[in-house]
Scaffold this motif. Structure first.
Motif, PDB file in Angstrom:
ATOM      1  N   MET A  67       0.840  -1.185   0.000  1.00 18.00           N
ATOM      2  CA  MET A  67       0.000   0.000   0.000  1.00 18.00           C
ATOM      3  C   MET A  67       0.879   1.241   0.000  1.00 18.00           C
ATOM      4  O   MET A  67       1.895   1.291   0.669  1.00 18.00           O
ATOM      5  CB  MET A  67      -0.914  -0.026   1.213  1.00 18.00           C
ATOM      6  N   LEU A  68       0.483   2.253  -0.755  1.00 23.06           N
ATOM      7  CA  LEU A  68       1.241   3.488  -0.844  1.00 23.06           C
ATOM      8  C   LEU A  68       1.088   4.328   0.409  1.00 23.06           C
ATOM      9  O   LEU A  68       0.040   4.359   1.027  1.00 23.06           O
ATOM     10  CB  LEU A  68       0.771   4.304  -2.049  1.00 23.06           C
ATOM     11  N   ASP A  69       2.149   5.007   0.743  1.00 20.24           N
ATOM     12  CA  ASP A  69       2.135   5.942   1.859  1.00 20.24           C
ATOM     13  C   ASP A  69       1.248   7.125   1.473  1.00 20.24           C
ATOM     14  O   ASP A  69       1.484   7.795   0.470  1.00 20.24           O
ATOM     15  CB  ASP A  69       3.567   6.407   2.132  1.00 20.24           C
ATOM     16  N   ALA A  70       0.236   7.391   2.261  1.00 18.08           N
ATOM     17  CA  ALA A  70      -0.722   8.448   1.944  1.00 18.08           C
ATOM     18  C   ALA A  70      -0.081   9.829   1.949  1.00 18.08           C
ATOM     19  O   ALA A  70      -0.586  10.753   1.332  1.00 18.08           O
ATOM     20  CB  ALA A  70      -1.888   8.411   2.931  1.00 18.08           C
ATOM     21  N   THR A  71       1.050   9.985   2.633  1.00  8.22           N
ATOM     22  CA  THR A  71       1.708  11.283   2.689  1.00  8.22           C
ATOM     23  C   THR A  71       2.694  11.483   1.547  1.00  8.22           C
ATOM     24  O   THR A  71       3.185  12.581   1.345  1.00  8.22           O
ATOM     25  CB  THR A  71       2.451  11.451   4.028  1.00  8.22           C
ATOM     26  N   ALA A  72       3.001  10.436   0.805  1.00  9.05           N
ATOM     27  CA  ALA A  72       3.959  10.550  -0.292  1.00  9.05           C
ATOM     28  C   ALA A  72       3.326  11.286  -1.469  1.00  9.05           C
ATOM     29  O   ALA A  72       2.156  11.111  -1.778  1.00  9.05           O
ATOM     30  CB  ALA A  72       4.413   9.160  -0.731  1.00  9.05           C
ATOM     31  N   SER A  73       4.137  12.110  -2.108  1.00  9.48           N
ATOM     32  CA  SER A  73       3.677  12.841  -3.283  1.00  9.48           C
ATOM     33  C   SER A  73       4.154  12.094  -4.525  1.00  9.48           C
ATOM     34  O   SER A  73       5.341  11.850  -4.685  1.00  9.48           O
ATOM     35  CB  SER A  73       4.248  14.257  -3.264  1.00  9.48           C
ATOM     36  N   HIS A  74       3.227  11.713  -5.384  1.00  2.00           N
ATOM     37  CA  HIS A  74       3.560  10.975  -6.590  1.00  2.00           C
ATOM     38  C   HIS A  74       3.205  11.826  -7.800  1.00  2.00           C
ATOM     39  O   HIS A  74       2.040  12.148  -8.014  1.00  2.00           O
ATOM     40  CB  HIS A  74       2.815   9.650  -6.656  1.00  2.00           C
ATOM     41  N   THR A  75       4.210  12.176  -8.555  1.00  2.00           N
ATOM     42  CA  THR A  75       4.002  12.959  -9.762  1.00  2.00           C
ATOM     43  C   THR A  75       4.089  12.034 -10.957  1.00  2.00           C
ATOM     44  O   THR A  75       5.000  11.205 -11.044  1.00  2.00           O
ATOM     45  CB  THR A  75       5.069  14.066  -9.874  1.00  2.00           C
ATOM     46  N   LEU A  76       3.143  12.172 -11.870  1.00  2.00           N
ATOM     47  CA  LEU A  76       3.144  11.375 -13.087  1.00  2.00           C
ATOM     48  C   LEU A  76       3.651  12.234 -14.234  1.00  2.00           C
ATOM     49  O   LEU A  76       3.324  13.422 -14.322  1.00  2.00           O
ATOM     50  CB  LEU A  76       1.738  10.869 -13.404  1.00  2.00           C
ATOM     51  N   ILE A  77       4.474  11.627 -15.086  1.00  2.00           N
ATOM     52  CA  ILE A  77       4.978  12.333 -16.258  1.00  2.00           C
ATOM     53  C   ILE A  77       4.613  11.549 -17.507  1.00  2.00           C
ATOM     54  O   ILE A  77       4.557  10.326 -17.496  1.00  2.00           O
ATOM     55  CB  ILE A  77       6.493  12.598 -16.163  1.00  2.00           C
ATOM     56  N   ARG A  78       4.354  12.287 -18.575  1.00  2.00           N
ATOM     57  CA  ARG A  78       3.914  11.671 -19.824  1.00  2.00           C
ATOM     58  C   ARG A  78       5.107  11.310 -20.704  1.00  2.00           C
ATOM     59  O   ARG A  78       6.240  11.711 -20.459  1.00  2.00           O
ATOM     60  CB  ARG A  78       2.957  12.615 -20.553  1.00  2.00           C
ATOM     61  N   ARG A  79       4.841  10.552 -21.743  1.00  2.00           N
ATOM     62  CA  ARG A  79       5.867   9.999 -22.629  1.00  2.00           C
ATOM     63  C   ARG A  79       6.871  11.034 -23.153  1.00  2.00           C
ATOM     64  O   ARG A  79       8.083  10.786 -23.083  1.00  2.00           O
ATOM     65  CB  ARG A  79       5.210   9.258 -23.791  1.00  2.00           C
ATOM     66  N   PRO A  80       6.443  12.183 -23.695  1.00  2.00           N
ATOM     67  CA  PRO A  80       7.445  13.129 -24.218  1.00  2.00           C
ATOM     68  C   PRO A  80       8.476  13.550 -23.173  1.00  2.00           C
ATOM     69  O   PRO A  80       9.663  13.671 -23.473  1.00  2.00           O
ATOM     70  CB  PRO A  80       6.603  14.326 -24.688  1.00  2.00           C
ATOM     71  N   GLU A  81       8.031  13.741 -21.941  1.00  2.00           N
ATOM     72  CA  GLU A  81       8.969  14.133 -20.891  1.00  2.00           C
ATOM     73  C   GLU A  81       9.889  12.981 -20.516  1.00  2.00           C
ATOM     74  O   GLU A  81      11.080  13.182 -20.265  1.00  2.00           O
ATOM     75  CB  GLU A  81       8.221  14.645 -19.655  1.00  2.00           C
ATOM     76  N   VAL A  82       9.365  11.766 -20.473  1.00  2.00           N
ATOM     77  CA  VAL A  82      10.194  10.587 -20.185  1.00  2.00           C
ATOM     78  C   VAL A  82      11.292  10.472 -21.243  1.00  2.00           C
ATOM     79  O   VAL A  82      12.473  10.294 -20.908  1.00  2.00           O
ATOM     80  CB  VAL A  82       9.338   9.295 -20.138  1.00  2.00           C
ATOM     81  N   LEU A  83      10.912  10.576 -22.499  1.00  2.00           N
ATOM     82  CA  LEU A  83      11.885  10.455 -23.586  1.00  2.00           C
ATOM     83  C   LEU A  83      12.941  11.555 -23.508  1.00  2.00           C
ATOM     84  O   LEU A  83      14.140  11.291 -23.688  1.00  2.00           O
ATOM     85  CB  LEU A  83      11.172  10.506 -24.940  1.00  2.00           C
ATOM     86  N   GLN A  84      12.510  12.771 -23.208  1.00  8.80           N
ATOM     87  CA  GLN A  84      13.446  13.890 -23.120  1.00  8.80           C
ATOM     88  C   GLN A  84      14.403  13.715 -21.944  1.00  8.80           C
ATOM     89  O   GLN A  84      15.609  13.891 -22.079  1.00  8.80           O
ATOM     90  CB  GLN A  84      12.657  15.202 -22.996  1.00  8.80           C
ATOM     91  N   ARG A  85      13.877  13.347 -20.785  1.00 10.39           N
ATOM     92  CA  ARG A  85      14.719  13.181 -19.593  1.00 10.39           C
ATOM     93  C   ARG A  85      15.739  12.061 -19.764  1.00 10.39           C
ATOM     94  O   ARG A  85      16.866  12.169 -19.290  1.00 10.39           O
ATOM     95  CB  ARG A  85      13.860  12.861 -18.367  1.00 10.39           C
ATOM     96  N   CYS A  86      15.318  10.989 -20.407  1.00  9.39           N
ATOM     97  CA  CYS A  86      16.185   9.824 -20.526  1.00  9.39           C
ATOM     98  C   CYS A  86      17.067   9.867 -21.770  1.00  9.39           C
ATOM     99  O   CYS A  86      18.033   9.104 -21.869  1.00  9.39           O
ATOM    100  CB  CYS A  86      15.345   8.548 -20.532  1.00  9.39           C
ATOM    101  N   GLY A  87      16.729  10.716 -22.710  1.00 14.36           N
ATOM    102  CA  GLY A  87      17.525  10.819 -23.926  1.00 14.36           C
ATOM    103  C   GLY A  87      17.450   9.576 -24.800  1.00 14.36           C
ATOM    104  O   GLY A  87      18.438   9.185 -25.410  1.00 14.36           O
ATOM    105  N   ILE A  88      16.283   8.944 -24.828  1.00 13.90           N
ATOM    106  CA  ILE A  88      16.099   7.732 -25.619  1.00 13.90           C
ATOM    107  C   ILE A  88      14.940   7.928 -26.594  1.00 13.90           C
ATOM    108  O   ILE A  88      14.146   8.846 -26.440  1.00 13.90           O
ATOM    109  CB  ILE A  88      15.839   6.494 -24.728  1.00 13.90           C
ATOM    110  N   SER A  89      14.878   7.037 -27.574  1.00  8.97           N
ATOM    111  CA  SER A  89      13.787   7.097 -28.551  1.00  8.97           C
ATOM    112  C   SER A  89      12.576   6.328 -28.028  1.00  8.97           C
ATOM    113  O   SER A  89      12.680   5.535 -27.077  1.00  8.97           O
ATOM    114  CB  SER A  89      14.237   6.487 -29.875  1.00  8.97           C
ATOM    115  N   ASN A  90      11.453   6.538 -28.676  1.00  8.26           N
ATOM    116  CA  ASN A  90      10.239   5.811 -28.324  1.00  8.26           C
ATOM    117  C   ASN A  90      10.439   4.304 -28.508  1.00  8.26           C
ATOM    118  O   ASN A  90       9.988   3.501 -27.685  1.00  8.26           O
ATOM    119  CB  ASN A  90       9.074   6.316 -29.181  1.00  8.26           C
ATOM    120  N   THR A  91      11.127   3.907 -29.568  1.00  8.80           N
ATOM    121  CA  THR A  91      11.403   2.489 -29.825  1.00  8.80           C
ATOM    122  C   THR A  91      12.240   1.892 -28.705  1.00  8.80           C
ATOM    123  O   THR A  91      11.954   0.791 -28.222  1.00  8.80           O
ATOM    124  CB  THR A  91      12.121   2.317 -31.177  1.00  8.80           C
TER     125      THR A  91
END
Length: 74
Positions: free
Chosen positions: A1-25
């Protein structure tokens, strides 16, 4: 079970690709090889990743490089 006090931010695909420097493939290949966090289904055609999991993956890559660089100088 997740800690109710934890803050979880979701990021979408374009940001994941940009942060990681990888292609969609490459992203798909890593996910299917269980080498990258799986996305969370938001809707029938929308997914996102937990930001902290993506950051952890990046940190693991940095640490692996440090270990490999140290081994190269032995």
């Amino acid at each position: 079970m997740l800690d109710a006090t934890a803050s979880h931010t979701l990021i979408r695909r374009p940001e994941v690709l940009q942060r990681c420097g990888i292609s969609n493939t490459t992203l798909h290949r890593l996910i299917h090889a269980d080498d990258f966090p799986a996305p969370i289904q938001l809707g029938s055609r929308a997914v996102a990743w937990v930001e902290s999991e993506v950051n952890e993956w990046i940190e693991q890559r940095i640490e692996a490089r440090r270990v490999n660089e140290g081994a190269a100088f032995r």
